[in-house]
Write a protein that holds these residues in place. Sequence first.
Motif, PDB file in Angstrom:
ATOM      1  N   TYR A  44       0.407  -0.492  -0.133  1.00 48.76           N
ATOM      2  CA  TYR A  44       0.202   0.048  -0.188  1.00 48.76           C
ATOM      3  C   TYR A  44       0.787   1.173  -0.397  1.00 48.76           C
ATOM      4  CZ  TYR A  44      -3.070  -3.632   0.643  1.00 48.76           C
ATOM      5  OH  TYR A  44      -4.225  -5.005   0.675  1.00 48.76           O
ATOM      6  N   ALA A  45      -0.024   2.403  -0.584  1.00 50.89           N
ATOM      7  CA  ALA A  45       1.043   2.892  -0.880  1.00 50.89           C
ATOM      8  C   ALA A  45       1.110   4.272   0.189  1.00 50.89           C
ATOM      9  CB  ALA A  45       0.418   4.378  -1.649  1.00 50.89           C
TER      10      ALA A  45
ATOM     11  N   GLY B 109      -7.625   4.964  -3.120  1.00 53.33           N
ATOM     12  CA  GLY B 109      -6.627   5.841  -2.468  1.00 53.33           C
ATOM     13  C   GLY B 109      -7.273   6.446  -1.627  1.00 53.33           C
ATOM     14  N   VAL B 110      -8.161   6.718  -1.177  1.00 55.12           N
ATOM     15  CA  VAL B 110      -8.861   6.825   0.381  1.00 55.12           C
ATOM     16  C   VAL B 110      -7.694   7.000   1.683  1.00 55.12           C
ATOM     17  CG1 VAL B 110     -10.692   6.547   2.431  1.00 55.12           C
ATOM     18  CG2 VAL B 110     -11.033   6.102   0.293  1.00 55.12           C
TER      19      VAL B 110
ATOM     20  N   ASP C  24     -13.656   0.402  -6.182  1.00 55.48           N
ATOM     21  CA  ASP C  24     -14.091   0.175  -7.456  1.00 55.48           C
ATOM     22  C   ASP C  24     -14.001  -1.555  -7.525  1.00 55.48           C
ATOM     23  OD1 ASP C  24     -14.103   2.746  -8.340  1.00 55.48           O
ATOM     24  OD2 ASP C  24     -11.213   2.706  -8.785  1.00 55.48           O
ATOM     25  N   ASP C  25     -12.838  -2.284  -6.648  1.00 54.20           N
ATOM     26  CA  ASP C  25     -12.608  -3.641  -6.906  1.00 54.20           C
ATOM     27  C   ASP C  25     -12.903  -3.712  -5.174  1.00 54.20           C
ATOM     28  OD1 ASP C  25     -11.973  -6.159  -6.334  1.00 54.20           O
ATOM     29  OD2 ASP C  25     -10.499  -5.629  -7.531  1.00 54.20           O
TER      30      ASP C  25
ATOM     31  N   GLU D 213     -14.153   7.855 -11.489  1.00 51.12           N
ATOM     32  CA  GLU D 213     -13.473   9.867 -10.746  1.00 51.12           C
ATOM     33  C   GLU D 213     -14.451  10.318  -9.600  1.00 51.12           C
ATOM     34  OE1 GLU D 213     -14.539  11.994 -14.097  1.00 51.12           O
ATOM     35  OE2 GLU D 213     -12.828  11.299 -15.259  1.00 51.12           O
ATOM     36  N   GLY D 214     -14.588  11.424  -8.995  1.00 49.77           N
ATOM     37  CA  GLY D 214     -14.813  11.780  -7.964  1.00 49.77           C
ATOM     38  C   GLY D 214     -14.766  11.602  -6.139  1.00 49.77           C
ATOM     39  N   ASP D 215     -14.776  11.744  -5.363  1.00 48.24           N
ATOM     40  CA  ASP D 215     -14.820  11.719  -3.444  1.00 48.24           C
ATOM     41  C   ASP D 215     -15.110  10.354  -3.845  1.00 48.24           C
ATOM     42  OD1 ASP D 215     -14.192  14.552  -3.156  1.00 48.24           O
ATOM     43  OD2 ASP D 215     -16.361  14.869  -2.472  1.00 48.24           O
ATOM     44  N   ARG D 216     -14.243   9.579  -2.781  1.00 49.01           N
ATOM     45  CA  ARG D 216     -14.451   8.015  -2.141  1.00 49.01           C
ATOM     46  C   ARG D 216     -14.616   7.888  -1.218  1.00 49.01           C
ATOM     47  NH1 ARG D 216     -12.875   4.422  -6.357  1.00 49.01           N
ATOM     48  NH2 ARG D 216     -12.287   5.496  -8.247  1.00 49.01           N
TER      49      ARG D 216
END
Length: 262
Positions: free
Chosen positions: A89-90, A113-114, A146-147, A197-200
Amino acid sequence: MIYELNHIGVMCQDLEKSVKFYKENFGAEVVFDYIVEGTPFHITYIQIAHGMLELVGIGDQAPKYGYEHVSFMSDSIDDDYQRLIGAGYASIQEPKKAMTGYGKIAFVADPNGVKVELIERESTFRIPTIEQGDIREFDHICLAVDDLEVSEQFYTQDISMDPLSRKYVEAYNVTFSHLHKGLENLELMHPGNPENEGDRILHIALRVDDVNAMAEKLKSNGVELDPGYPKAAAFGGGLTAKFSGPDGEKIELVDRKTLQEV
């Protein structure tokens, strides 16, 4: 070890206005307040029922307002941070002393990306559940994913949350996966045709006895509901209503049973 889903962070343009909004409409109580000397940051934790929001006042200097991160407590932040980075994880921020001076913080990105915060400090800032007022429960924090399988793995295996349920709602073409950690619930919402796209961080949800009655109270306080609300809830029966807080953060009301019951 990660042991608590602690709060959701909100970037605020007018902190005083935000605190007043949550106090007057939802019976919130301030449980921590700190001005970071030499910076524009004024940090206030508020609690609604058993759930907490970290309101970060930053005036006109934020690139974006509204929901900014989801935060978990750790009893060994260096170990948990290195474990998450080692799992691929980043990193967003290596462990460092918190701006308040209370303990250490670090940030990583979840698979969508949260921004996920880890905190190690002696106090969680949490007080006993606030039982008076209209809010029966801080029902959940909702994230768009997304996944779903990869997201469930992150929050269960890597963040140590426990699964509650997974439900596909055909009318919305959405799968809802619910997890919990201690008192707090997380909702992972996976649409059949996900958008990138958009807020997560989509919303927080508050459980009330009667959505219609609470909606009328909010409207009398000048809060404007989103178009089409109140309406039938996606699952579990009852109604739902949705509206925005002072910085555009979405808030949902539900009057169904608890997530543990549905």
